[in-house]
Enzyme design. Structure first.
Site, PDB file in Angstrom:
ATOM      1  N   ALA A  83       0.840  -1.205   0.000  1.00 43.07           N
ATOM      2  CA  ALA A  83       0.000   0.000   0.000  1.00 43.07           C
ATOM      3  C   ALA A  83       0.865   1.240   0.000  1.00 43.07           C
ATOM      4  CB  ALA A  83      -0.921  -0.001   1.220  1.00 43.07           C
ATOM      5  N   ASP A  84       0.281   2.329  -0.455  1.00 42.74           N
ATOM      6  CA  ASP A  84       0.949   3.621  -0.376  1.00 42.74           C
ATOM      7  C   ASP A  84      -0.096   4.700  -0.126  1.00 42.74           C
ATOM      8  OD1 ASP A  84       3.525   5.091  -0.631  1.00 42.74           O
ATOM      9  OD2 ASP A  84       2.393   6.183  -2.145  1.00 42.74           O
ATOM     10  N   THR A  85       0.271   5.682   0.682  1.00 45.91           N
ATOM     11  CA  THR A  85      -0.639   6.768   1.029  1.00 45.91           C
ATOM     12  C   THR A  85       0.000   8.099   0.656  1.00 45.91           C
ATOM     13  OG1 THR A  85      -1.542   5.469   2.851  1.00 45.91           O
ATOM     14  CG2 THR A  85      -1.940   7.839   2.896  1.00 45.91           C
ATOM     15  N   ALA A 120      -3.562   3.760  -2.022  1.00 45.31           N
ATOM     16  CA  ALA A 120      -3.624   2.694  -3.022  1.00 45.31           C
ATOM     17  C   ALA A 120      -3.216   1.364  -2.405  1.00 45.31           C
ATOM     18  CB  ALA A 120      -2.708   3.021  -4.194  1.00 45.31           C
TER      19      ALA A 120
END
Length: 212
Positions: A83-85, A120
């Protein structure tokens, strides 16, 4: 009546060393069997939108973690989550603050205005298929005085955080409004993550029955 029989579950890998993401998985009743944080270049491409950036970085983290997974035979048939924020003001991608100056600049920019957070998720199945989701949340902070900014900077919570703040910490008092997923802002949108896993046959509810 007999209890529900235990369901053998595949192993679950989290491509992150983030305590926040691990805690969110545990909140959903899911335990990561391994952590495989991926070391990748997270520099935004020229002209890249925050939405495209978050999606790309999550996928690249997943791909890097898959290579690490290949060196551990016991994880061969596992599901892998990356995930990435990203915190953004307009098309401007705010950094993951590493210095006090970066964090201060972020907070001054966010003060009294709306910003967006894109989170994501990339799921790699045991068959090597990738499934992705992108979640957008809109937030507005109160107008921050210099004393409030200075006090928050002194906590150190900003270090390594996208946009220079951690919403689950003391920065929660700055939040006036949020439209969208709170867990996405923390770092892992639970609804979308669990839906991805369930859609690929992962027994996401089995641990819930085990608690009965």
């Amino acid at each position: 009546m007999t209890a529900n029989p235990p369901i053998a579950r595949p192993k679950l890998v989290l491509a992150s060393a983030s305590p926040r993401r691990l805690a969110l998985l545990q909140q959903a009743g899911l335990d990561a069997d391994a952590l495989l944080p991926a070391d990748i270049d997270e520099t935004p491409h020229r002209g890249e939108s925050p939405r495209a950036y978050a999606t790309r970085i999550a996928s690249e983290k997943a791909a890097a973690a898959v290579k690490l997974r290949a060196t551990q035979p016991e994880l061969k048939e596992s599901f892998l989550i990356a995930a990435d924020t990203v915190v953004a003001v307009g098309r401007r991608i705010l950094p993951k603050a590493e210095t006090r100056e970066e964090a201060e600049e972020c907070l001054q920019l966010l003060s009294g205005r709306q910003h967006r957070v894109f989170s994501a998720v990339s799921l790699i199945t045991p068959r090597g298929l990738e499934r992705r989701r992108l979640v957008e949340a809109r937030l507005r902070f109160k107008r921050l005085g210099s004393t409030e900014i200075e006090a928050y900077l002194s906590t150190g919570e900003w270090r390594g955080k996208a946009g220079g703040y951690a919403i689950q910490g003391r920065a929660g008092v700055f939040l006036v409004k949020i439209v969208g997923s709170y867990t996405a802002v923390v770092g892992l949108p639970l609804h979308e993550t669990v839906s991805l896993l369930a859609g690929e046959g992962y027994p996401v509810l089995a641990p819930w029955f085990a608690m009965a």
